[in-house]
Structures are given as C-alpha cells and as structure tokens.
Design a protein around this motif. Structure first.
Motif, PDB file in Angstrom:
ATOM      1  N   THR A 137       0.832  -1.208   0.000  1.00 41.78           N
ATOM      2  CA  THR A 137       0.000   0.000   0.000  1.00 41.78           C
ATOM      3  C   THR A 137       0.861   1.249   0.000  1.00 41.78           C
ATOM      4  N   ALA A 138       1.902   1.277   0.827  1.00 39.47           N
ATOM      5  CA  ALA A 138       2.798   2.439   0.873  1.00 39.47           C
ATOM      6  C   ALA A 138       3.479   2.654  -0.470  1.00 39.47           C
ATOM      7  N   LEU A 139       3.894   1.569  -1.112  1.00 35.80           N
ATOM      8  CA  LEU A 139       4.526   1.692  -2.428  1.00 35.80           C
ATOM      9  C   LEU A 139       3.541   2.208  -3.478  1.00 35.80           C
ATOM     10  N   ARG A 140       2.295   1.767  -3.404  1.00 38.38           N
ATOM     11  CA  ARG A 140       1.277   2.286  -4.329  1.00 38.38           C
ATOM     12  C   ARG A 140       1.037   3.769  -4.082  1.00 38.38           C
ATOM     13  N   LYS A 141       0.909   4.145  -2.811  1.00 40.41           N
ATOM     14  CA  LYS A 141       0.642   5.554  -2.477  1.00 40.41           C
ATOM     15  C   LYS A 141       1.775   6.469  -2.912  1.00 40.41           C
ATOM     16  N   THR A 142       2.993   5.945  -2.899  1.00 41.46           N
ATOM     17  CA  THR A 142       4.151   6.761  -3.261  1.00 41.46           C
ATOM     18  C   THR A 142       4.597   6.504  -4.696  1.00 41.46           C
ATOM     19  N   ARG A 143       3.759   5.791  -5.442  1.00 41.56           N
ATOM     20  CA  ARG A 143       4.063   5.452  -6.841  1.00 41.56           C
ATOM     21  C   ARG A 143       5.425   4.783  -6.992  1.00 41.56           C
ATOM     22  N   GLY A 144       5.724   3.882  -6.058  1.00 37.10           N
ATOM     23  CA  GLY A 144       6.955   3.101  -6.134  1.00 37.10           C
ATOM     24  C   GLY A 144       8.183   3.770  -5.551  1.00 37.10           C
ATOM     25  N   ASN A 145       8.031   4.955  -4.983  1.00 41.31           N
ATOM     26  CA  ASN A 145       9.174   5.653  -4.417  1.00 41.31           C
ATOM     27  C   ASN A 145       9.494   5.024  -3.055  1.00 41.31           C
ATOM     28  N   ALA A 172      12.003   5.436  -0.897  1.00 43.92           N
ATOM     29  CA  ALA A 172      12.391   6.333   0.198  1.00 43.92           C
ATOM     30  C   ALA A 172      11.144   6.945   0.844  1.00 43.92           C
ATOM     31  N   SER A 173      10.204   7.373   0.020  1.00 44.30           N
ATOM     32  CA  SER A 173       8.961   7.945   0.549  1.00 44.30           C
ATOM     33  C   SER A 173       8.121   6.880   1.241  1.00 44.30           C
ATOM     34  N   ALA A 174       8.102   5.673   0.687  1.00 47.32           N
ATOM     35  CA  ALA A 174       7.349   4.573   1.307  1.00 47.32           C
ATOM     36  C   ALA A 174       7.928   4.262   2.688  1.00 47.32           C
ATOM     37  N   SER A 177      13.449   2.974   8.330  1.00 46.45           N
ATOM     38  CA  SER A 177      14.618   3.426   7.580  1.00 46.45           C
ATOM     39  C   SER A 177      14.558   2.751   6.204  1.00 46.45           C
ATOM     40  N   ARG A 178      15.242   3.327   5.221  1.00 50.46           N
ATOM     41  CA  ARG A 178      15.273   2.683   3.896  1.00 50.46           C
ATOM     42  C   ARG A 178      15.885   1.299   4.000  1.00 50.46           C
ATOM     43  N   GLN A 179      16.909   1.158   4.826  1.00 52.57           N
ATOM     44  CA  GLN A 179      17.562  -0.149   5.011  1.00 52.57           C
ATOM     45  C   GLN A 179      16.551  -1.179   5.515  1.00 52.57           C
ATOM     46  N   SER A 180      15.732  -0.803   6.489  1.00 51.89           N
ATOM     47  CA  SER A 180      14.714  -1.719   7.021  1.00 51.89           C
ATOM     48  C   SER A 180      13.682  -2.067   5.958  1.00 51.89           C
ATOM     49  N   LEU A 181      13.271  -1.068   5.186  1.00 54.06           N
ATOM     50  CA  LEU A 181      12.307  -1.339   4.121  1.00 54.06           C
ATOM     51  C   LEU A 181      12.900  -2.309   3.103  1.00 54.06           C
ATOM     52  N   LEU A 241       9.466  -8.658  -2.719  1.00 51.24           N
ATOM     53  CA  LEU A 241       8.915  -7.462  -3.362  1.00 51.24           C
ATOM     54  C   LEU A 241       9.989  -6.540  -3.930  1.00 51.24           C
ATOM     55  N   MET A 242      11.202  -7.002  -4.078  1.00 49.58           N
ATOM     56  CA  MET A 242      12.278  -6.103  -4.524  1.00 49.58           C
ATOM     57  C   MET A 242      11.992  -5.484  -5.885  1.00 49.58           C
ATOM     58  N   GLY A 243      11.312  -6.183  -6.776  1.00 42.66           N
ATOM     59  CA  GLY A 243      11.007  -5.622  -8.092  1.00 42.66           C
ATOM     60  C   GLY A 243       9.800  -4.708  -8.073  1.00 42.66           C
ATOM     61  N   HIS A 244       9.063  -4.662  -6.954  1.00 43.04           N
ATOM     62  CA  HIS A 244       7.833  -3.871  -6.842  1.00 43.04           C
ATOM     63  C   HIS A 244       8.163  -2.394  -6.926  1.00 43.04           C
ATOM     64  N   GLY A 245       7.471  -1.694  -7.818  1.00 41.89           N
ATOM     65  CA  GLY A 245       7.669  -0.242  -7.918  1.00 41.89           C
ATOM     66  C   GLY A 245       8.748   0.158  -8.880  1.00 41.89           C
ATOM     67  N   GLY A 246       9.378  -0.806  -9.510  1.00 43.17           N
ATOM     68  CA  GLY A 246      10.389  -0.474 -10.505  1.00 43.17           C
ATOM     69  C   GLY A 246      11.770  -0.331  -9.905  1.00 43.17           C
ATOM     70  N   GLN A 247      12.768  -0.558 -10.701  1.00 40.04           N
ATOM     71  CA  GLN A 247      14.154  -0.439 -10.249  1.00 40.04           C
ATOM     72  C   GLN A 247      14.524   1.015 -10.060  1.00 40.04           C
ATOM     73  N   GLY A 248      15.275   1.283  -9.021  1.00 40.78           N
ATOM     74  CA  GLY A 248      15.771   2.622  -8.774  1.00 40.78           C
ATOM     75  C   GLY A 248      14.715   3.599  -8.316  1.00 40.78           C
ATOM     76  N   SER A 249      13.587   3.106  -7.856  1.00 44.31           N
ATOM     77  CA  SER A 249      12.517   4.007  -7.404  1.00 44.31           C
ATOM     78  C   SER A 249      12.773   4.482  -5.997  1.00 44.31           C
ATOM     79  N   GLU A 250      13.648   5.429  -5.876  1.00 45.82           N
ATOM     80  CA  GLU A 250      13.962   5.964  -4.545  1.00 45.82           C
ATOM     81  C   GLU A 250      13.642   7.399  -4.484  1.00 45.82           C
TER      82      GLU A 250
END
Length: 73
Positions: free
Chosen positions: A32-40, A42-44, A51-55, A64-73
């Motif tokens: 849900t967080a990835l959808r709300k942030t359109r795959g971003n 860092a924002s998710a 933390s980004r590391q925890s996510l 889910l590593m491929g979820h939201g596209g590569q490099g979506s930070e």
C-alpha cells in the motif's frame, strides 16, 4: 488469505498463525505504501516509519524487490 489463516486454527500452533498474520499485514502495508508513493521506496519507508535499510530488508523477505520499478527511490 484471511480465510486460509483462520482455517488453520487448531491445525497449527498459535505462534505460527500469529507469525503468518503479521507477515501478511506487513506485506499489505508495504504494498500500500509503495502504491501511495508510486513506487518511491524512500517515501514509502518514511510513510511506514522505517529506515530505507529496514524497508529494503522487508522487501527482500517478502519477495517485493522488483515492486515499484528499479531505482525508485
């Protein structure tokens, strides 16, 4: 999915049901967080209070590593 978990009551130990339930809720929140942030990612992470590391760790754990596209930070 909930029906599958509740169908296991009495067939598997409660601790296993709780772990599976927690994993399901965590995955749904991350998706849900990835959808709300359109795959971003860092924002998710910020939205989830992680933390980004925890996510990233949770993304790997839930496959889910491929979820939201590569490099979506």
């Amino acid at each position: 999915m909930i029906e599958q978990l509740t169908g296991l009551v009495g067939r598997v130990p409660l601790r296993d049901l709780v772990r599976q339930s927690t994993d399901l809720v965590e995955r749904l929140c991350i998706e849900t967080a990835l959808r709300k942030t359109r795959g971003n990612r860092a924002s998710a992470a910020e939205l989830l209070g992680l933390s980004r590391q925890s996510l990233y760790s949770k993304l790997r754990r839930h496959g889910l590593m491929g979820h939201g596209g590569q490099g979506s930070e």
